[in-house]
Scaffold this motif. Structure first.
Motif, PDB file in Angstrom:
ATOM      1  N   PRO A  26      10.357  -4.230 -28.350  1.00 29.26           N
ATOM      2  CA  PRO A  26       9.325  -3.442 -27.658  1.00 29.26           C
ATOM      3  C   PRO A  26       7.966  -3.495 -28.361  1.00 29.26           C
ATOM      4  O   PRO A  26       6.918  -3.544 -27.713  1.00 29.26           O
ATOM      5  CB  PRO A  26       9.911  -2.022 -27.671  1.00 29.26           C
ATOM      6  CG  PRO A  26      11.385  -2.224 -27.762  1.00 29.26           C
ATOM      7  CD  PRO A  26      11.571  -3.438 -28.613  1.00 29.26           C
ATOM      8  N   SER A  27       7.980  -3.482 -29.684  1.00 29.95           N
ATOM      9  CA  SER A  27       6.729  -3.531 -30.439  1.00 29.95           C
ATOM     10  C   SER A  27       6.007  -4.854 -30.223  1.00 29.95           C
ATOM     11  O   SER A  27       4.764  -4.897 -30.117  1.00 29.95           O
ATOM     12  CB  SER A  27       7.007  -3.337 -31.938  1.00 29.95           C
ATOM     13  OG  SER A  27       7.926  -4.311 -32.411  1.00 29.95           O
ATOM     14  N   VAL A  28       6.768  -5.953 -30.134  1.00 31.31           N
ATOM     15  CA  VAL A  28       6.170  -7.273 -29.901  1.00 31.31           C
ATOM     16  C   VAL A  28       5.558  -7.336 -28.497  1.00 31.31           C
ATOM     17  O   VAL A  28       4.443  -7.835 -28.320  1.00 31.31           O
ATOM     18  CB  VAL A  28       7.226  -8.380 -30.077  1.00 31.31           C
ATOM     19  CG1 VAL A  28       6.644  -9.737 -29.700  1.00 31.31           C
ATOM     20  CG2 VAL A  28       7.736  -8.414 -31.511  1.00 31.31           C
ATOM     21  N   SER A  29       6.284  -6.842 -27.525  1.00 29.59           N
ATOM     22  CA  SER A  29       5.784  -6.837 -26.145  1.00 29.59           C
ATOM     23  C   SER A  29       4.498  -6.028 -26.036  1.00 29.59           C
ATOM     24  O   SER A  29       3.544  -6.442 -25.355  1.00 29.59           O
ATOM     25  CB  SER A  29       6.848  -6.272 -25.200  1.00 29.59           C
ATOM     26  OG  SER A  29       8.018  -7.059 -25.211  1.00 29.59           O
ATOM     27  N   THR A  30       4.462  -4.881 -26.711  1.00 27.83           N
ATOM     28  CA  THR A  30       3.266  -4.034 -26.679  1.00 27.83           C
ATOM     29  C   THR A  30       2.085  -4.735 -27.317  1.00 27.83           C
ATOM     30  O   THR A  30       0.953  -4.710 -26.792  1.00 27.83           O
ATOM     31  CB  THR A  30       3.539  -2.711 -27.411  1.00 27.83           C
ATOM     32  OG1 THR A  30       4.645  -2.048 -26.808  1.00 27.83           O
ATOM     33  CG2 THR A  30       2.310  -1.806 -27.355  1.00 27.83           C
ATOM     34  N   LEU A  31       2.327  -5.392 -28.449  1.00 29.76           N
ATOM     35  CA  LEU A  31       1.260  -6.105 -29.151  1.00 29.76           C
ATOM     36  C   LEU A  31       0.714  -7.249 -28.304  1.00 29.76           C
ATOM     37  O   LEU A  31      -0.512  -7.426 -28.190  1.00 29.76           O
ATOM     38  CB  LEU A  31       1.780  -6.631 -30.484  1.00 29.76           C
ATOM     39  CG  LEU A  31       0.778  -7.441 -31.334  1.00 29.76           C
ATOM     40  CD1 LEU A  31      -0.414  -6.584 -31.701  1.00 29.76           C
ATOM     41  CD2 LEU A  31       1.463  -7.988 -32.573  1.00 29.76           C
ATOM     42  N   VAL A  32       1.616  -8.022 -27.692  1.00 29.49           N
ATOM     43  CA  VAL A  32       1.197  -9.131 -26.840  1.00 29.49           C
ATOM     44  C   VAL A  32       0.393  -8.620 -25.650  1.00 29.49           C
ATOM     45  O   VAL A  32      -0.623  -9.216 -25.265  1.00 29.49           O
ATOM     46  CB  VAL A  32       2.425  -9.930 -26.353  1.00 29.49           C
ATOM     47  CG1 VAL A  32       2.010 -10.962 -25.314  1.00 29.49           C
ATOM     48  CG2 VAL A  32       3.109 -10.615 -27.526  1.00 29.49           C
ATOM     49  N   CYS A  33       0.836  -7.511 -25.075  1.00 28.25           N
ATOM     50  CA  CYS A  33       0.129  -6.919 -23.938  1.00 28.25           C
ATOM     51  C   CYS A  33      -1.283  -6.502 -24.322  1.00 28.25           C
ATOM     52  O   CYS A  33      -2.243  -6.738 -23.581  1.00 28.25           O
ATOM     53  CB  CYS A  33       0.919  -5.728 -23.410  1.00 28.25           C
ATOM     54  SG  CYS A  33       0.203  -4.972 -21.936  1.00 28.25           S
ATOM     55  N   ILE A  34      -1.432  -5.900 -25.494  1.00 28.58           N
ATOM     56  CA  ILE A  34      -2.751  -5.467 -25.970  1.00 28.58           C
ATOM     57  C   ILE A  34      -3.663  -6.663 -26.202  1.00 28.58           C
ATOM     58  O   ILE A  34      -4.846  -6.663 -25.816  1.00 28.58           O
ATOM     59  CB  ILE A  34      -2.616  -4.632 -27.261  1.00 28.58           C
ATOM     60  CG1 ILE A  34      -1.902  -3.309 -26.966  1.00 28.58           C
ATOM     61  CG2 ILE A  34      -3.983  -4.376 -27.889  1.00 28.58           C
ATOM     62  CD1 ILE A  34      -1.598  -2.496 -28.206  1.00 28.58           C
ATOM     63  N   ILE A  35      -3.117  -7.704 -26.836  1.00 31.82           N
ATOM     64  CA  ILE A  35      -3.913  -8.908 -27.130  1.00 31.82           C
ATOM     65  C   ILE A  35      -4.379  -9.581 -25.837  1.00 31.82           C
ATOM     66  O   ILE A  35      -5.564  -9.916 -25.682  1.00 31.82           O
ATOM     67  CB  ILE A  35      -3.094  -9.899 -27.985  1.00 31.82           C
ATOM     68  CG1 ILE A  35      -2.839  -9.320 -29.375  1.00 31.82           C
ATOM     69  CG2 ILE A  35      -3.828 -11.238 -28.100  1.00 31.82           C
ATOM     70  CD1 ILE A  35      -1.937 -10.171 -30.241  1.00 31.82           C
ATOM     71  N   LEU A  36      -3.451  -9.758 -24.892  1.00 30.87           N
ATOM     72  CA  LEU A  36      -3.801 -10.408 -23.631  1.00 30.87           C
ATOM     73  C   LEU A  36      -4.793  -9.575 -22.821  1.00 30.87           C
ATOM     74  O   LEU A  36      -5.701 -10.121 -22.186  1.00 30.87           O
ATOM     75  CB  LEU A  36      -2.542 -10.668 -22.812  1.00 30.87           C
ATOM     76  CG  LEU A  36      -1.581 -11.732 -23.371  1.00 30.87           C
ATOM     77  CD1 LEU A  36      -0.353 -11.838 -22.485  1.00 30.87           C
ATOM     78  CD2 LEU A  36      -2.267 -13.081 -23.485  1.00 30.87           C
ATOM     79  N   SER A  37      -4.621  -8.267 -22.832  1.00 31.67           N
ATOM     80  CA  SER A  37      -5.545  -7.390 -22.105  1.00 31.67           C
ATOM     81  C   SER A  37      -6.951  -7.480 -22.694  1.00 31.67           C
ATOM     82  O   SER A  37      -7.943  -7.513 -21.964  1.00 31.67           O
ATOM     83  CB  SER A  37      -5.049  -5.945 -22.160  1.00 31.67           C
ATOM     84  OG  SER A  37      -3.780  -5.814 -21.555  1.00 31.67           O
ATOM     85  N   LEU A  87       1.922 -10.003 -16.908  1.00 36.95           N
ATOM     86  CA  LEU A  87       3.081  -9.708 -16.057  1.00 36.95           C
ATOM     87  C   LEU A  87       4.298 -10.527 -16.447  1.00 36.95           C
ATOM     88  O   LEU A  87       5.426 -10.176 -16.097  1.00 36.95           O
ATOM     89  CB  LEU A  87       2.720  -9.976 -14.589  1.00 36.95           C
ATOM     90  CG  LEU A  87       1.579  -9.134 -13.998  1.00 36.95           C
ATOM     91  CD1 LEU A  87       1.287  -9.583 -12.578  1.00 36.95           C
ATOM     92  CD2 LEU A  87       1.931  -7.655 -14.028  1.00 36.95           C
ATOM     93  N   LEU A  88       4.071 -11.613 -17.190  1.00 38.04           N
ATOM     94  CA  LEU A  88       5.165 -12.520 -17.543  1.00 38.04           C
ATOM     95  C   LEU A  88       5.696 -12.288 -18.952  1.00 38.04           C
ATOM     96  O   LEU A  88       6.385 -13.141 -19.504  1.00 38.04           O
ATOM     97  CB  LEU A  88       4.672 -13.975 -17.443  1.00 38.04           C
ATOM     98  CG  LEU A  88       4.536 -14.518 -16.022  1.00 38.04           C
ATOM     99  CD1 LEU A  88       3.729 -15.802 -16.031  1.00 38.04           C
ATOM    100  CD2 LEU A  88       5.900 -14.765 -15.410  1.00 38.04           C
ATOM    101  N   ILE A  89       5.369 -11.157 -19.531  1.00 33.19           N
ATOM    102  CA  ILE A  89       5.807 -10.891 -20.906  1.00 33.19           C
ATOM    103  C   ILE A  89       7.326 -10.922 -21.028  1.00 33.19           C
ATOM    104  O   ILE A  89       7.880 -11.410 -22.021  1.00 33.19           O
ATOM    105  CB  ILE A  89       5.256  -9.530 -21.385  1.00 33.19           C
ATOM    106  CG1 ILE A  89       3.742  -9.636 -21.606  1.00 33.19           C
ATOM    107  CG2 ILE A  89       5.948  -9.088 -22.678  1.00 33.19           C
ATOM    108  CD1 ILE A  89       3.092  -8.345 -22.047  1.00 33.19           C
ATOM    109  N   ASP A  90       8.017 -10.415 -20.016  1.00 36.89           N
ATOM    110  CA  ASP A  90       9.492 -10.418 -20.083  1.00 36.89           C
ATOM    111  C   ASP A  90      10.100 -11.689 -19.507  1.00 36.89           C
ATOM    112  O   ASP A  90      11.320 -11.812 -19.383  1.00 36.89           O
ATOM    113  CB  ASP A  90      10.060  -9.190 -19.369  1.00 36.89           C
ATOM    114  CG  ASP A  90       9.722  -9.166 -17.890  1.00 36.89           C
ATOM    115  OD1 ASP A  90       8.995 -10.074 -17.426  1.00 36.89           O
ATOM    116  OD2 ASP A  90      10.181  -8.247 -17.190  1.00 36.89           O
TER     117      ASP A  90
END
Length: 327
Positions: A26-37, A87-90
């Protein structure tokens, strides 16, 4: 309640045909989401400022800036494409098969137009530095507009032709639900690689190497002339470093462009037709270059820094603001 196996599926209601999600912390997904945003917001905002600046201010309606405008338009749309990577993080595509094909069409059009615009920019710089006496007659705003229009039209036409089979039956190449794969024949793939990647990159590299060599030689000649004049007791003059500075600026831009493009080019050449999420890192690296371009404009072009101040302070909304001098 869903079982653990169902929670790992993109579409739990389709147990037998659904793809599995990519396992991430979950922490990795959150970090990737923040970076991409962050990349998406910066790319859209900065390139929008470039578009407004060049479109609004008459002083910036030069041949070179028209090419930068075309590049900024493609980079602007890239900022929106980054949203799909979020949207493709998962690892699942939830927007349907038709949307998958349309997404890839837009992606290919923007990518192709961006590469072709970089070729035009390299030609513009080559003529400006290597043949400056004929620059104004050879590179005119009208010719640049025609070149840019042809780039976008040709990109759209070619991509539509190679993607038409995928449009007829979207999703036929997907191995499971939640996958996004588009495939075109070997001939189209070869043409795509040769005319949209290998040939443009080769032209860009050759021209920029030539530009750099000429700029350095001109600077050395000027320094020698100044040194000789100083020894003879003549009037002291300051060596102009515009050629060398221009070559360095172009070098930084082209290196950044190639760093972002080469992994994507390698993926295409090797024919690794996988789900979008498996190659998302390659796409994100290419997309990030669209964010770097306006950042480099801020660093190297004083006129863009002045334009940003005009836009942020809303002075650009004033009457006759299109006549403002930003040189």
């Amino acid at each position: 309640m869903q079982t653990i196996e169902e929670e790992e599926l993109c579409f739990p209601q389709l147990l037998n045909s659904s793809c599995r999600k990519t396992k991430q912390l979950p922490s990795v997904s959150t970090l990737v989401c923040i970076i991409l945003s962050t990349i998406s917001v910066l790319t859209v905002t900065l390139n929008l400022m470039v578009i407004i600046s060049i479109s609004h201010l008459k002083q910036l309606h030069t041949s070179t800036n028209l090419l930068l405008l075309s590049l900024a338009v493609s980079d602007f749309f890239v900022g929106f494409l980054v949203v799909f990577q979020i949207l493709l993080i998962d690892g699942c595509w939830y927007l349907g098969d038709l949307m998958c094909v349309l997404y890839n069409i837009v992606d290919y059009v923007i990518t192709s137009a961006s590469v072709e615009t970089m070729v035009l920019i390299s030609v513009d710089c080559y003529v400006a530095i290597c043949n400056p006496l004929h620059y104004l007659t050879k590179v005119t705003p009208k010719r640049v507009r025609i070149g840019v229009a042809l780039c976008w039209m040709f990109s759209f036409l070619f991509v539509f032709i190679v993607m038409k089979e995928n449009l007829k039956q979207p999703g036929r190449h997907n191995a499971c639900s939640g996958e996004c794969v588009v495939v075109f024949d070997e001939v189209a793939g070869l043409v795509d690689i040769l005319f949209f990647f290998i040939s443009p990159v080769s032209v860009i590299v050759v021209l920029y190497v030539r530009v750099f060599v000429v700029a350095v030689s001109q600077t050395r000649a000027m320094r020698s002339h100044v040194a000789a004049a100083t020894l003879r007791g003549l009037v002291r003059v300051t060596v102009k470093r515009s050629e060398l500075k221009s070559a360095r600026t172009l070098g930084v831009i082209i290196v950044a462009f190639l760093i972002g493009l080469c992994p994507y080019l390698f993926l295409t050449i090797t024919g690794q037709e996988t789900i979008v999420s498996a190659s998302s890192a390659v796409y994100v690296l290419f997309y990030f270059n669209s964010c770097l371009n306006p950042m480099m404009y801020l660093l190297f072009y004083p006129w863009f820094r002045k334009c940003v101040k005009l836009i942020v302070s809303l002075q650009i909304l004033k009457r006759d603001s299109c006549e403002v001098n930003v040189a």
